[in-house]
Enzyme design. Sequence first.
Site, PDB file in Angstrom:
ATOM      1  N   SER A 183       2.942   3.443   4.374  1.00  0.00           N
ATOM      2  CA  SER A 183       2.989   2.652   4.253  1.00  0.00           C
ATOM      3  C   SER A 183       3.877   3.157   4.706  1.00  0.00           C
ATOM      4  O   SER A 183       4.983   1.777   5.835  1.00  0.00           O
ATOM      5  CB  SER A 183       2.688   1.716   4.312  1.00  0.00           C
ATOM      6  OG  SER A 183       1.573   1.494   3.675  1.00  0.00           O
ATOM      7  N   GLY A 184       5.093   3.644   4.649  1.00  0.00           N
ATOM      8  CA  GLY A 184       7.061   3.392   4.555  1.00  0.00           C
ATOM      9  C   GLY A 184       7.658   2.320   4.331  1.00  0.00           C
ATOM     10  O   GLY A 184       8.757   2.147   4.896  1.00  0.00           O
ATOM     11  N   LEU A 185       6.626   2.261   3.123  1.00  0.00           N
ATOM     12  CA  LEU A 185       7.529   0.955   2.392  1.00  0.00           C
ATOM     13  C   LEU A 185       8.144   1.466   0.844  1.00  0.00           C
ATOM     14  O   LEU A 185       8.299   0.297   0.415  1.00  0.00           O
ATOM     15  CB  LEU A 185       6.429  -0.208   1.944  1.00  0.00           C
ATOM     16  CG  LEU A 185       5.971  -1.035   3.874  1.00  0.00           C
ATOM     17  CD1 LEU A 185       5.493  -2.188   3.349  1.00  0.00           C
ATOM     18  CD2 LEU A 185       7.248  -1.567   4.251  1.00  0.00           C
ATOM     19  N   GLY A 186       8.101   2.359   1.038  1.00  0.00           N
ATOM     20  CA  GLY A 186       8.572   3.264   0.202  1.00  0.00           C
ATOM     21  C   GLY A 186       7.475   2.765  -1.583  1.00  0.00           C
ATOM     22  O   GLY A 186       8.670   2.487  -2.786  1.00  0.00           O
TER      23      GLY A 186
ATOM     24  N   SER B 163       5.997   5.008  -2.996  1.00  0.00           N
ATOM     25  CA  SER B 163       6.069   5.772  -4.364  1.00  0.00           C
ATOM     26  C   SER B 163       7.699   5.985  -5.136  1.00  0.00           C
ATOM     27  O   SER B 163       7.364   5.687  -6.508  1.00  0.00           O
ATOM     28  CB  SER B 163       6.515   7.410  -4.138  1.00  0.00           C
ATOM     29  OG  SER B 163       6.976   7.492  -2.856  1.00  0.00           O
ATOM     30  N   ALA B 164       8.660   5.656  -4.453  1.00  0.00           N
ATOM     31  CA  ALA B 164       9.662   5.329  -5.468  1.00  0.00           C
ATOM     32  C   ALA B 164       9.856   3.820  -5.946  1.00  0.00           C
ATOM     33  O   ALA B 164      10.332   4.453  -7.483  1.00  0.00           O
ATOM     34  CB  ALA B 164      10.789   5.308  -4.409  1.00  0.00           C
ATOM     35  N   ALA B 165       8.912   3.230  -5.959  1.00  0.00           N
ATOM     36  CA  ALA B 165       9.063   2.321  -6.072  1.00  0.00           C
ATOM     37  C   ALA B 165       8.071   1.767  -8.294  1.00  0.00           C
ATOM     38  O   ALA B 165       8.540   1.531  -8.559  1.00  0.00           O
ATOM     39  CB  ALA B 165       8.493   1.030  -5.972  1.00  0.00           C
TER      40      ALA B 165
ATOM     41  N   ASP C  78      15.266   5.622  -0.767  1.00  0.00           N
ATOM     42  CA  ASP C  78      14.188   4.857  -1.455  1.00  0.00           C
ATOM     43  C   ASP C  78      14.104   4.799  -2.606  1.00  0.00           C
ATOM     44  O   ASP C  78      14.130   3.240  -3.612  1.00  0.00           O
ATOM     45  CB  ASP C  78      12.766   5.974  -1.060  1.00  0.00           C
ATOM     46  CG  ASP C  78      12.357   6.250   0.297  1.00  0.00           C
ATOM     47  OD1 ASP C  78      13.144   5.449   1.265  1.00  0.00           O
ATOM     48  OD2 ASP C  78      11.075   5.924   0.632  1.00  0.00           O
TER      49      ASP C  78
ATOM     50  N   PRO D  76       0.582  -0.988   0.496  1.00  0.00           N
ATOM     51  CA  PRO D  76      -0.020   0.457  -0.336  1.00  0.00           C
ATOM     52  C   PRO D  76       0.951   1.212   0.167  1.00  0.00           C
ATOM     53  O   PRO D  76       2.144   0.743   0.440  1.00  0.00           O
ATOM     54  CB  PRO D  76      -1.221  -0.038   1.039  1.00  0.00           C
ATOM     55  CG  PRO D  76       0.031  -0.962   1.993  1.00  0.00           C
ATOM     56  CD  PRO D  76       1.037  -1.632   1.242  1.00  0.00           C
TER      57      PRO D  76
HETATM   58  O1  PMV Z   1       8.460   6.381   6.510  1.00  0.00           O
HETATM   59  P1  PMV Z   1       9.377   7.158   5.597  1.00  0.00           P
HETATM   60  O2  PMV Z   1       9.250   4.660   4.872  1.00  0.00           O
HETATM   61  O3  PMV Z   1       9.513   8.021   4.241  1.00  0.00           O
HETATM   62  O4  PMV Z   1      10.666   6.818   6.071  1.00  0.00           O
HETATM   63  C1  PMV Z   1      11.506   8.464   7.027  1.00  0.00           C
HETATM   64  C2  PMV Z   1      12.229   7.612   7.868  1.00  0.00           C
HETATM   65  C3  PMV Z   1      12.841   9.003   8.509  1.00  0.00           C
HETATM   66  O5  PMV Z   1      13.873   8.669   9.473  1.00  0.00           O
HETATM   67  C4  PMV Z   1      11.619   9.071   9.960  1.00  0.00           C
HETATM   68  C5  PMV Z   1      12.382  10.708   7.673  1.00  0.00           C
HETATM   69  C6  PMV Z   1      13.643  10.454   6.983  1.00  0.00           C
HETATM   70  O6  PMV Z   1      13.822  11.704   6.005  1.00  0.00           O
HETATM   71  O7  PMV Z   1      14.820   9.959   7.514  1.00  0.00           O
END
Ligand code: PMV
Length: 317
Positions: A105-108, A110-112, A153, A102
Amino acid sequence: MSSNSENPPWHSACGKVILFGEHAVVYGVTAIAGGIPNVMRARVLSSENATTTIAIPKWGVDLTIGNGTSNGQLLENVLLYLTRALHIQNENFHLELDPGIPHASGLGASAAVAVCTIRALAAKFRHELSEAEINQLAFGCEEMAHGSPSGLDNTLATYGGLLSYRKTADGPQRLPVECPNPIPLVIALSGKKGYTAATVKRVAEYRAAEPQKYQKIFQGIAQLSVQALSAIANSDFETLAGLMNRNQILLREMGVSCSEIEQVIDVALSAGAQGAKLTGSGDGGAVIIYAAQHTDSVISALKQAGFESFTAQLGKL
Ligand code: PMV
């Protein structure tokens, strides 16, 4: 719309997880992050009716470029940027994306999306692009999506693997991490969207209010990153799992966990996992879990508790 008889190949890209060091990395601490292989794929088909269209059925996206809707504007702008960069702005086509993760979700994700789209466009319009050029173009897309991205990412989306990453006065330092055996993880979705910019801003405010507390937290995370590098080099995943738990304690103290993340962690640890922590900016998003021989029971306990999860091998090329 696209021609039914066409069946072009799919082109894939990696997502990513941060294993150690989120937030602390903003203040100069070394982070460790790995690509999640093949979580996004794209293909480009010919257009049948002189329009350019984008479909991402799993995300409910169905766009026609230039029809003036604000819905999907970012995606449209990214595609215009790419077609200009590849000198194909006069071509029409149908871009289809098939995400396995999704967004937000912090899984990248948009870059993928950017990387597999670039690969699919380059293949369709016969552009030879090096991996470095793909990475650079994807960085441009990330700038459109996030303002001032670290570049982590898009690098992981392009190359995968495992990296250590540190911000220095001379710019970001990205180094491959020695990883003789891939790290088997379960990645669980908390179900709550995580918003990076807002969470990073909150941590800056907390730190300004309590600088000593935050300095101690960041120093603690810096030590965990150093220990993690040697645990990974030795394929000592039990030690690694313990370090993940300690990183999660510090993230909790930092104020970036939330009840949904804590529930995922509780379920996983109760079902036999050895280590679990949030990944990315937190306050939602995903949790990474080391479950060793309990992987199946952890996945089914998570499912029973209403959390979707999947497995990934970090550091696998
Ligand atoms: O939520 P993500 O996957 O974009 O990760 C952010 C990581 C942080 O350390 C919180 C921010 C950053 O720019 O490194």
